[in-house]
Motif scaffolding. Structure first.
Motif, PDB file in Angstrom:
ATOM      1  N   GLY A 131       0.745  -1.189   0.108  1.00 37.29           N
ATOM      2  CA  GLY A 131       0.019   0.093  -0.115  1.00 37.29           C
ATOM      3  C   GLY A 131       0.632   1.215  -0.019  1.00 37.29           C
ATOM      4  N   VAL A 132       1.312   1.823  -1.197  1.00 35.69           N
ATOM      5  CA  VAL A 132       1.909   2.821  -1.311  1.00 35.69           C
ATOM      6  C   VAL A 132       1.510   4.091  -0.689  1.00 35.69           C
ATOM      7  CG1 VAL A 132       1.292   3.880  -3.563  1.00 35.69           C
ATOM      8  CG2 VAL A 132       3.635   4.134  -2.854  1.00 35.69           C
ATOM      9  N   ASN A 133       0.404   4.461  -0.626  1.00 40.47           N
ATOM     10  CA  ASN A 133      -0.104   5.677   0.045  1.00 40.47           C
ATOM     11  C   ASN A 133      -0.436   5.400   1.641  1.00 40.47           C
ATOM     12  OD1 ASN A 133      -0.523   7.580  -2.310  1.00 40.47           O
ATOM     13  ND2 ASN A 133      -1.982   6.079  -3.007  1.00 40.47           N
ATOM     14  N   GLY A 134      -0.788   4.319   2.070  1.00 43.02           N
ATOM     15  CA  GLY A 134      -0.898   4.037   3.401  1.00 43.02           C
ATOM     16  C   GLY A 134       0.306   4.064   4.313  1.00 43.02           C
ATOM     17  N   ARG A 135       1.296   3.479   3.363  1.00 43.79           N
ATOM     18  CA  ARG A 135       2.567   3.501   3.966  1.00 43.79           C
ATOM     19  C   ARG A 135       3.667   4.432   3.635  1.00 43.79           C
ATOM     20  NH1 ARG A 135       1.003  -0.862   7.053  1.00 43.79           N
ATOM     21  NH2 ARG A 135      -0.396  -2.309   5.973  1.00 43.79           N
ATOM     22  N   LEU A 136       3.311   5.511   2.764  1.00 42.39           N
ATOM     23  CA  LEU A 136       4.055   6.569   2.256  1.00 42.39           C
ATOM     24  C   LEU A 136       5.185   6.952   3.164  1.00 42.39           C
ATOM     25  CD1 LEU A 136       4.821   8.087  -0.238  1.00 42.39           C
ATOM     26  CD2 LEU A 136       3.363   9.823   0.247  1.00 42.39           C
ATOM     27  N   ALA A 137       4.631   7.350   4.502  1.00 37.42           N
ATOM     28  CA  ALA A 137       5.438   7.846   5.384  1.00 37.42           C
ATOM     29  C   ALA A 137       6.942   6.798   5.527  1.00 37.42           C
ATOM     30  CB  ALA A 137       5.162   8.033   6.668  1.00 37.42           C
ATOM     31  N   VAL A 138       6.562   5.479   5.748  1.00 40.38           N
ATOM     32  CA  VAL A 138       7.432   4.391   5.928  1.00 40.38           C
ATOM     33  C   VAL A 138       8.534   4.343   4.783  1.00 40.38           C
ATOM     34  CG1 VAL A 138       8.002   2.010   6.124  1.00 40.38           C
ATOM     35  CG2 VAL A 138       6.192   3.111   7.579  1.00 40.38           C
ATOM     36  N   VAL A 176      13.480  -2.357   9.343  1.00 43.32           N
ATOM     37  CA  VAL A 176      12.144  -1.660   8.534  1.00 43.32           C
ATOM     38  C   VAL A 176      10.928  -2.377   9.022  1.00 43.32           C
ATOM     39  CG1 VAL A 176      11.386  -0.621   6.763  1.00 43.32           C
ATOM     40  CG2 VAL A 176      13.794  -0.670   6.813  1.00 43.32           C
ATOM     41  N   ARG A 177      11.030  -3.749   9.271  1.00 38.99           N
ATOM     42  CA  ARG A 177       9.825  -4.449   9.422  1.00 38.99           C
ATOM     43  C   ARG A 177       9.220  -3.972  10.587  1.00 38.99           C
ATOM     44  NH1 ARG A 177       6.193  -6.351  11.101  1.00 38.99           N
ATOM     45  NH2 ARG A 177       4.974  -8.253  10.652  1.00 38.99           N
ATOM     46  N   GLY A 178      10.240  -3.601  11.560  1.00 36.83           N
ATOM     47  CA  GLY A 178       9.910  -3.257  12.965  1.00 36.83           C
ATOM     48  C   GLY A 178       9.415  -1.762  13.416  1.00 36.83           C
ATOM     49  N   TRP A 179       9.199  -0.913  12.150  1.00 38.80           N
ATOM     50  CA  TRP A 179       8.852   0.252  12.279  1.00 38.80           C
ATOM     51  C   TRP A 179       7.272   0.203  12.468  1.00 38.80           C
ATOM     52  CZ3 TRP A 179      11.639   2.995   7.774  1.00 38.80           C
ATOM     53  CH2 TRP A 179      13.073   3.242   8.146  1.00 38.80           C
ATOM     54  N   GLU A 180       6.809   1.389  13.039  1.00 40.03           N
ATOM     55  CA  GLU A 180       5.428   1.746  13.228  1.00 40.03           C
ATOM     56  C   GLU A 180       4.383   1.703  11.886  1.00 40.03           C
ATOM     57  OE1 GLU A 180       2.033   4.180  15.530  1.00 40.03           O
ATOM     58  OE2 GLU A 180       4.233   4.910  15.826  1.00 40.03           O
ATOM     59  N   LYS A 181       3.391   0.937  11.489  1.00 40.54           N
ATOM     60  CA  LYS A 181       2.866   1.006  10.454  1.00 40.54           C
ATOM     61  C   LYS A 181       3.243   0.579   9.207  1.00 40.54           C
ATOM     62  CE  LYS A 181      -0.587   4.428  12.325  1.00 40.54           C
ATOM     63  NZ  LYS A 181      -1.281   5.776  12.244  1.00 40.54           N
ATOM     64  N   THR A 182       4.308  -0.477   9.440  1.00 39.97           N
ATOM     65  CA  THR A 182       5.201  -0.748   8.134  1.00 39.97           C
ATOM     66  C   THR A 182       4.603  -1.979   7.539  1.00 39.97           C
ATOM     67  OG1 THR A 182       7.563  -1.296   7.618  1.00 39.97           O
ATOM     68  CG2 THR A 182       6.451  -2.316   9.571  1.00 39.97           C
ATOM     69  N   SER A 183       5.077  -2.241   6.299  1.00 39.84           N
ATOM     70  CA  SER A 183       4.972  -3.490   5.464  1.00 39.84           C
ATOM     71  C   SER A 183       4.998  -4.690   6.319  1.00 39.84           C
ATOM     72  CB  SER A 183       5.382  -3.312   4.165  1.00 39.84           C
ATOM     73  OG  SER A 183       5.324  -4.339   3.676  1.00 39.84           O
ATOM     74  N   ASP A 184       4.569  -5.623   5.833  1.00 40.95           N
ATOM     75  CA  ASP A 184       4.958  -6.919   6.395  1.00 40.95           C
ATOM     76  C   ASP A 184       5.973  -7.517   5.711  1.00 40.95           C
ATOM     77  OD1 ASP A 184       3.386  -7.357   4.024  1.00 40.95           O
ATOM     78  OD2 ASP A 184       1.509  -8.697   4.878  1.00 40.95           O
ATOM     79  N   HIS A 185       6.643  -7.050   4.673  1.00 40.59           N
ATOM     80  CA  HIS A 185       7.691  -7.361   4.013  1.00 40.59           C
ATOM     81  C   HIS A 185       8.978  -6.093   4.441  1.00 40.59           C
ATOM     82  CE1 HIS A 185       6.211  -9.776   0.599  1.00 40.59           C
ATOM     83  NE2 HIS A 185       5.050  -9.579   1.028  1.00 40.59           N
ATOM     84  N   ALA A 186      10.242  -6.537   4.337  1.00 44.11           N
ATOM     85  CA  ALA A 186      11.234  -5.591   4.489  1.00 44.11           C
ATOM     86  C   ALA A 186      11.965  -5.321   2.854  1.00 44.11           C
ATOM     87  CB  ALA A 186      12.278  -6.295   5.391  1.00 44.11           C
ATOM     88  N   PRO A 187      12.525  -4.208   2.982  1.00 41.58           N
ATOM     89  CA  PRO A 187      13.342  -4.017   1.794  1.00 41.58           C
ATOM     90  C   PRO A 187      14.445  -4.945   1.654  1.00 41.58           C
ATOM     91  CG  PRO A 187      13.041  -1.672   2.984  1.00 41.58           C
ATOM     92  CD  PRO A 187      12.639  -2.998   3.817  1.00 41.58           C
ATOM     93  N   VAL A 188      14.840  -5.305   0.396  1.00 39.84           N
ATOM     94  CA  VAL A 188      16.040  -6.229   0.025  1.00 39.84           C
ATOM     95  C   VAL A 188      16.525  -5.592  -0.841  1.00 39.84           C
ATOM     96  CG1 VAL A 188      16.795  -8.586  -0.880  1.00 39.84           C
ATOM     97  CG2 VAL A 188      14.557  -8.134   0.536  1.00 39.84           C
ATOM     98  N   TRP A 189      18.056  -5.474  -0.814  1.00 44.29           N
ATOM     99  CA  TRP A 189      18.890  -4.865  -2.000  1.00 44.29           C
ATOM    100  C   TRP A 189      20.251  -5.604  -2.197  1.00 44.29           C
ATOM    101  CZ3 TRP A 189      23.676  -2.921   0.130  1.00 44.29           C
ATOM    102  CH2 TRP A 189      23.605  -2.963   1.557  1.00 44.29           C
ATOM    103  N   ILE A 190      20.938  -4.999  -3.241  1.00 41.49           N
ATOM    104  CA  ILE A 190      22.071  -5.545  -3.698  1.00 41.49           C
ATOM    105  C   ILE A 190      22.972  -4.144  -3.924  1.00 41.49           C
ATOM    106  CG2 ILE A 190      21.211  -7.603  -4.688  1.00 41.49           C
ATOM    107  CD1 ILE A 190      21.457  -6.512  -7.238  1.00 41.49           C
ATOM    108  N   GLU A 191      24.330  -4.550  -3.854  1.00 40.39           N
ATOM    109  CA  GLU A 191      25.109  -3.258  -4.366  1.00 40.39           C
ATOM    110  C   GLU A 191      26.037  -3.978  -5.452  1.00 40.39           C
ATOM    111  OE1 GLU A 191      29.153  -0.921  -2.786  1.00 40.39           O
ATOM    112  OE2 GLU A 191      27.409  -1.546  -1.398  1.00 40.39           O
ATOM    113  N   LEU A 192      26.085  -3.167  -6.721  1.00 41.41           N
ATOM    114  CA  LEU A 192      27.015  -3.632  -7.703  1.00 41.41           C
ATOM    115  C   LEU A 192      28.214  -2.845  -7.781  1.00 41.41           C
ATOM    116  CD1 LEU A 192      23.942  -3.979 -10.708  1.00 41.41           C
ATOM    117  CD2 LEU A 192      24.922  -5.882  -9.085  1.00 41.41           C
ATOM    118  N   ALA A 193      29.183  -3.415  -8.400  1.00 37.12           N
ATOM    119  CA  ALA A 193      30.585  -2.804  -8.514  1.00 37.12           C
ATOM    120  C   ALA A 193      30.208  -1.812  -9.766  1.00 37.12           C
ATOM    121  CB  ALA A 193      31.775  -3.634  -8.675  1.00 37.12           C
ATOM    122  N   ASP A 194      30.844  -0.852 -10.105  1.00 38.48           N
ATOM    123  CA  ASP A 194      30.799   0.227 -11.220  1.00 38.48           C
ATOM    124  C   ASP A 194      31.390  -0.428 -12.430  1.00 38.48           C
ATOM    125  OD1 ASP A 194      29.465   2.077  -9.725  1.00 38.48           O
ATOM    126  OD2 ASP A 194      31.344   3.177  -9.497  1.00 38.48           O
TER     127      ASP A 194
END
Length: 257
Positions: free
Chosen positions: A10-17, A239-257
């Protein structure tokens, strides 16, 4: 180059997060899922104020995917998978960003199994596999990122015996995931954490987050042309522990240039 995927539920309901996380993590590119908003309700202005340009494929109340970038406007190359002319679900969007082709997806849940929702999931997965083969054949640097609604192995699930009959852990679905990766895609998170218990989703019920009773549903797959640039892959679990957060957490990768 830091590339992330995040089911915002929910991008609007959790926009602050979302904005808080963007300011903290500063990813270069983000694939969002479960916008749960029609195109005209996407918070373009707030996203722009955060420093990101965006393309999106919305849908009222359900589904919806987007790609955000702070390193140049995403140049859209596709919305919707090939072969889905009658498919009304907003689940796939693809764009070129800074020399990399980014495919953002929200694969169907598929429950209850058996039934038409499960059949739709399998059919959608087959279309994804076919399109992914075409992407591999281009020999371009490609990343497929999103909520796949699949736990590939028992390591990716808390108490797997409880999920035997679920569409997220069905043998047919797991087999489809491995047919996809066998094309040559690198599962970034598992590659960097081969033996670790690592989850990306925790239900809202029964204190799942507090007990770390999670699932690994969110994946970033790298084509051979870019896999050797992988530096790290992480889950922003806090991030999953924040108030009014999604039930998913962000996942990320870093790539070398």
């Amino acid at each position: 180059m830091k590339i992330a995927t995040y089911n915002v539920n929910g991008v609007n309901g959790r926009l602050a997060v979302l904005l808080r996380w963007l300011a903290e993590a500063r990813p270069d590119v983000v694939c969002l899922q479960e916008l749960k908003a029609p195109d005209e309700k996407f918070p373009e202005a707030a996203i722009a104020d955060a420093g990101y340009e965006a393309i999106w494929h919305g849908q009222k109340s359900w589904n919806g995917v987007a790609i955000l970038s702070r390193i140049g406007m995403p140049v859209e190359t596709r919305r919707g998978l090939p072969g889905g002319e009658d498919d009304t679900h907003s689940r796939y969007i693809e764009a070129a960003v800074n020399g990399v082709l980014i495919a953002g997806l929200y694969l169907p849940n598929g429950n209850p199994r058996p039934g038409p929702k499960f059949d739709y999931k399998i059919g959608w997965f087959e279309r994804l596999i076919a399109h992914a083969a075409d992407l591999i054949a281009t020999k371009m640097p490609v990343i497929i990122a999103g909520d796949f609604n699949v736990m590939p192995t028992e390591r990716d699930i808390y108490k797997p015996e409880r999920w035997i009959d679920d569409a997220l852990f069905a043998p047919e679905v797991r087999e489809a995931f491995f047919r996809l990766t066998d094309q040559g895609w690198t599962d970034a998170l598992r590659t960097m954490h081969p033996d670790e218990t690592i989850y990306t989703f925790w239900d809202y019920f029964r204190n799942a987050y507090g007990r770390n009773a999670g699932l690994r549903l969110d994946h970033l797959l790298l084509s051979p042309a870019i896999a050797d640039r992988l530096v790290t892959a992480q889950v922003d679990r806090h991030v999953r522990g924040w108030e009014k957060t999604s039930d998913h957490a962000p996942v990320w990768i870093e790539l070398a240039d």
